[in-house]
Enzyme design. Structure first.
Site, PDB file in Angstrom:
ATOM      1  N   GLU A  37      45.618  43.754  41.716  1.00  0.00           N
ATOM      2  CA  GLU A  37      46.762  44.037  40.844  1.00  0.00           C
ATOM      3  C   GLU A  37      46.934  42.953  39.783  1.00  0.00           C
ATOM      4  O   GLU A  37      47.258  43.239  38.639  1.00  0.00           O
ATOM      5  CB  GLU A  37      48.046  44.197  41.662  1.00  0.00           C
ATOM      6  CG  GLU A  37      48.072  45.457  42.506  1.00  0.00           C
ATOM      7  CD  GLU A  37      47.824  46.728  41.692  1.00  0.00           C
ATOM      8  OE1 GLU A  37      48.132  46.758  40.494  1.00  0.00           O
ATOM      9  OE2 GLU A  37      47.288  47.682  42.266  1.00  0.00           O
ATOM     10  N   LEU A  80      38.339  36.387  31.726  1.00  0.00           N
ATOM     11  CA  LEU A  80      39.314  37.462  31.984  1.00  0.00           C
ATOM     12  C   LEU A  80      40.561  37.317  31.117  1.00  0.00           C
ATOM     13  O   LEU A  80      41.299  38.278  30.935  1.00  0.00           O
ATOM     14  CB  LEU A  80      39.756  37.453  33.453  1.00  0.00           C
ATOM     15  CG  LEU A  80      39.017  38.340  34.450  1.00  0.00           C
ATOM     16  CD1 LEU A  80      39.681  38.269  35.815  1.00  0.00           C
ATOM     17  CD2 LEU A  80      38.985  39.789  33.987  1.00  0.00           C
ATOM     18  N   GLY A  81      40.799  36.105  30.629  1.00  0.00           N
ATOM     19  CA  GLY A  81      41.974  35.892  29.773  1.00  0.00           C
ATOM     20  C   GLY A  81      43.272  35.794  30.557  1.00  0.00           C
ATOM     21  O   GLY A  81      43.292  35.967  31.778  1.00  0.00           O
ATOM     22  N   TYR A  82      44.337  35.501  29.843  1.00  0.00           N
ATOM     23  CA  TYR A  82      45.684  35.372  30.445  1.00  0.00           C
ATOM     24  C   TYR A  82      45.607  34.517  31.720  1.00  0.00           C
ATOM     25  O   TYR A  82      45.875  34.983  32.817  1.00  0.00           O
ATOM     26  CB  TYR A  82      46.277  36.755  30.733  1.00  0.00           C
ATOM     27  CG  TYR A  82      46.364  37.616  29.514  1.00  0.00           C
ATOM     28  CD1 TYR A  82      47.417  37.478  28.616  1.00  0.00           C
ATOM     29  CD2 TYR A  82      45.373  38.539  29.234  1.00  0.00           C
ATOM     30  CE1 TYR A  82      47.487  38.250  27.465  1.00  0.00           C
ATOM     31  CE2 TYR A  82      45.428  39.317  28.082  1.00  0.00           C
ATOM     32  CZ  TYR A  82      46.482  39.166  27.215  1.00  0.00           C
ATOM     33  OH  TYR A  82      46.539  39.924  26.079  1.00  0.00           O
ATOM     34  N   TYR A 120      56.526  44.856  38.784  1.00  0.00           N
ATOM     35  CA  TYR A 120      55.377  45.749  38.950  1.00  0.00           C
ATOM     36  C   TYR A 120      54.504  45.299  40.125  1.00  0.00           C
ATOM     37  O   TYR A 120      54.173  46.089  41.019  1.00  0.00           O
ATOM     38  CB  TYR A 120      54.520  45.805  37.667  1.00  0.00           C
ATOM     39  CG  TYR A 120      53.194  46.452  37.978  1.00  0.00           C
ATOM     40  CD1 TYR A 120      53.108  47.830  38.115  1.00  0.00           C
ATOM     41  CD2 TYR A 120      52.055  45.687  38.239  1.00  0.00           C
ATOM     42  CE1 TYR A 120      51.930  48.441  38.496  1.00  0.00           C
ATOM     43  CE2 TYR A 120      50.873  46.283  38.618  1.00  0.00           C
ATOM     44  CZ  TYR A 120      50.815  47.655  38.740  1.00  0.00           C
ATOM     45  OH  TYR A 120      49.646  48.245  39.132  1.00  0.00           O
ATOM     46  N   ASP A 138      53.360  50.526  35.675  1.00  0.00           N
ATOM     47  CA  ASP A 138      52.618  49.819  34.624  1.00  0.00           C
ATOM     48  C   ASP A 138      52.656  50.685  33.359  1.00  0.00           C
ATOM     49  O   ASP A 138      53.332  51.723  33.332  1.00  0.00           O
ATOM     50  CB  ASP A 138      51.188  49.499  35.094  1.00  0.00           C
ATOM     51  CG  ASP A 138      50.342  50.748  35.331  1.00  0.00           C
ATOM     52  OD1 ASP A 138      50.829  51.865  35.062  1.00  0.00           O
ATOM     53  OD2 ASP A 138      49.190  50.596  35.769  1.00  0.00           O
ATOM     54  N   CYS A 197      45.787  68.661  33.596  1.00  0.00           N
ATOM     55  CA  CYS A 197      46.879  67.908  34.223  1.00  0.00           C
ATOM     56  C   CYS A 197      47.636  68.752  35.256  1.00  0.00           C
ATOM     57  O   CYS A 197      48.077  69.866  34.947  1.00  0.00           O
ATOM     58  CB  CYS A 197      47.854  67.426  33.150  1.00  0.00           C
ATOM     59  SG  CYS A 197      49.218  66.480  33.850  1.00  0.00           S
ATOM     60  N   CYS A 203      55.873  69.580  32.234  1.00  0.00           N
ATOM     61  CA  CYS A 203      55.875  68.464  31.276  1.00  0.00           C
ATOM     62  C   CYS A 203      56.551  68.843  29.952  1.00  0.00           C
ATOM     63  O   CYS A 203      56.091  69.732  29.228  1.00  0.00           O
ATOM     64  CB  CYS A 203      54.434  68.022  31.018  1.00  0.00           C
ATOM     65  SG  CYS A 203      54.320  66.635  29.884  1.00  0.00           S
TER      66      CYS A 203
HETATM   67  N1  ADE Z   1      45.826  49.506  37.469  1.00  0.00           N
HETATM   68  C1  ADE Z   1      46.708  48.717  38.083  1.00  0.00           C
HETATM   69  N2  ADE Z   1      46.644  48.845  39.412  1.00  0.00           N
HETATM   70  C2  ADE Z   1      45.675  49.741  39.655  1.00  0.00           C
HETATM   71  C3  ADE Z   1      45.124  50.291  40.836  1.00  0.00           C
HETATM   72  N3  ADE Z   1      45.564  49.928  42.025  1.00  0.00           N
HETATM   73  N4  ADE Z   1      44.146  51.197  40.687  1.00  0.00           N
HETATM   74  C4  ADE Z   1      43.713  51.532  39.465  1.00  0.00           C
HETATM   75  N5  ADE Z   1      44.180  51.061  38.335  1.00  0.00           N
HETATM   76  C5  ADE Z   1      45.153  50.161  38.418  1.00  0.00           C
END
Ligand code: ADE
Length: 370
Positions: A37, A80-82, A120, A138, A197, A203
């Site tokens: 995550e 990977l950054g950040y 999140y 997210d 979908c 929707c």
């Molecule tokens: N993006 C963030 N968490 C994720 C997950 N568990 N599986 C796929 N994409 C993600």
């Protein structure tokens, strides 16, 4: 009733279309869920997979991560950054080992107390690893919910409440991942695949005929553009002067070639430092950042690197500064945690920023074959 229908449809779709991703293997290990995550927060799945695998070879457990020096952690995160994500993950692993006996908290409240864990991440870990009834929103999930409910400019809290009301009790983990997958593969920002979908008949955005209009796109402010000058300073023995950025802030703890942002009031492309034919601004920058007085040195342009961060862009112009002697001067770092004369092998073992990796490649290209 409508809500129940939504979760049912989504879960049935997910059972057939779920992506097979390494962090989804059962039984779920909370440490692995957490790691995935954090890596996925700002980075695409395809980029994350090899980093995730490599990471687990080196740090297979939370204890192994907590016991590692931060430098090794940052090195593995390199590219990977950040980087605050890696620093926080390391700090949080240490906190869990020291104060929770190595057990990752199982509730949203407990998780939120850890460094770097926000709403999140806490919801994702609690639902995916501990089967708690917690939402995890997210960007993808927010878009899906905005479209299904026809929300053009939803408030953050509104979406969280909505997600909470839709959760099927006991199945929040699958529900959250199903929304993530739907957002990533079907309900994409551009050209959503509405015919594929499972939620299309519910929707609002689809019914409007213009699903892309939800949520409304905010007009982007123009991003500032900064100019940075960089010196790859090499002594007669081939060692390179490296600076470690201070632990907090942008790219904290990473290593770079001696650099400084140009706070120029003249033109915006750094001409004063590069185009005037004078090496004085470069030498001034070096003495300010390192205390090193460059006397006679062979100075040549190395190249230019551009890099985009979330809120600004930089252009780095790099110079190769070859010192005629081995340098014995005492260094006085300014704005660096540490300065280090590093052999080429040592440079490659340090965690470098992405643009420094590119500059290093430029330097290597000048030295190979010579
Ligand atoms: N993006 C963030 N968490 C994720 C997950 N568990 N599986 C796929 N994409 C993600």
């Amino acid at each position: 009733m409508r809500e129940r229908t939504l979760a049912d449809r989504l879960l049935r779709w997910f059972a057939r279309h779920r992506r097979d991703l390494p962090w989804r293997r059962e039984p779920r290990d909370p440490y692995r869920v957490w790691l995935a995550e954090v890596m996925l927060q700002q980075t695409q799945v395809t980029t994350v997979v090899p980093y995730y695998e490599r990471w687990l070879e080196r740090f297979p457990t939370l204890e192994a991560l907590a016991a590692a020096p931060l430098d090794a952690v940052l090195k593995l995160w390199e590219g990977l950054g950040y980087y605050a994500r890696a620093r926080n993950l390391h700090a949080a692993a240490c906190a869990v080992v020291q104060t929770h006996g190595g057990r990752i908290p199982a509730t949203v409240e407990g998780l939120l107390r850890l460094p770097g864990v926000g709403r999140y991440t806490a919801g994702a870990i609690a639902s995916l690893a501990f089967n708690a009834d917690a939402p995890a929103l997210d960007g993808n999930v927010k878009r899906v919910l905005s479209r299904v409910h026809g929300l053009s400019a939803p408030k953050e809290d509104e979406l969280w409440r909505l997600a909470e009301s839709l959760l099927p009790p006991g199945r929040a983990g699958a529900f959250n991942e199903a929304l993530m997958d739907l957002g990533a593969t079907v309900c994409t920002p551009r050209a959503p695949q509405c015919p594929a979908c499972p939620l299309r008949t519910l929707c609002v955005a689809q019914a409007s005929g213009d699903p892309e209009a939800y949520p409304a796109r905010l007009r982007k402010k123009s991003t500032p553009h900064h100019q940075v000058i960089t010196a790859v300073i090499v002594d007669e023995g081939g060692r390179v002067l490296m600076g470690q950025r201070p632990p907090d802030g942008l790219l904290g703890g990473l290593w770079e070639f001696v650099s400084s942002e140009l706070r120029t009031s003249s033109n915006s492309n750094g001409e004063d430092a590069f185009g005037s034919g004078s090496s004085a601004p470069l030498k001034r920058m070096i003495v300010t950042r390192t205390g090193l007085h460059i006397g006679r040195a062979d100075i040549a342009p190395l190249g230019e690197v551009k890099h985009a961060f979330t809120h600004f862009r930089i252009t780095r112009r790099a110079w190769l500064v070859r010192l005629a002697t081995r340098c014995h001067a005492t260094l006085q770092p300014k704005g660096y945690g540490r300065l280090l004369w590093a052999s080429p092998a040592e440079v490659e073992s340090l965690a470098l920023t992405r643009s420094d990796q590119k500059i290093w490649q430029m330097y290597r290209n000048t030295t190979t074959g010579s």
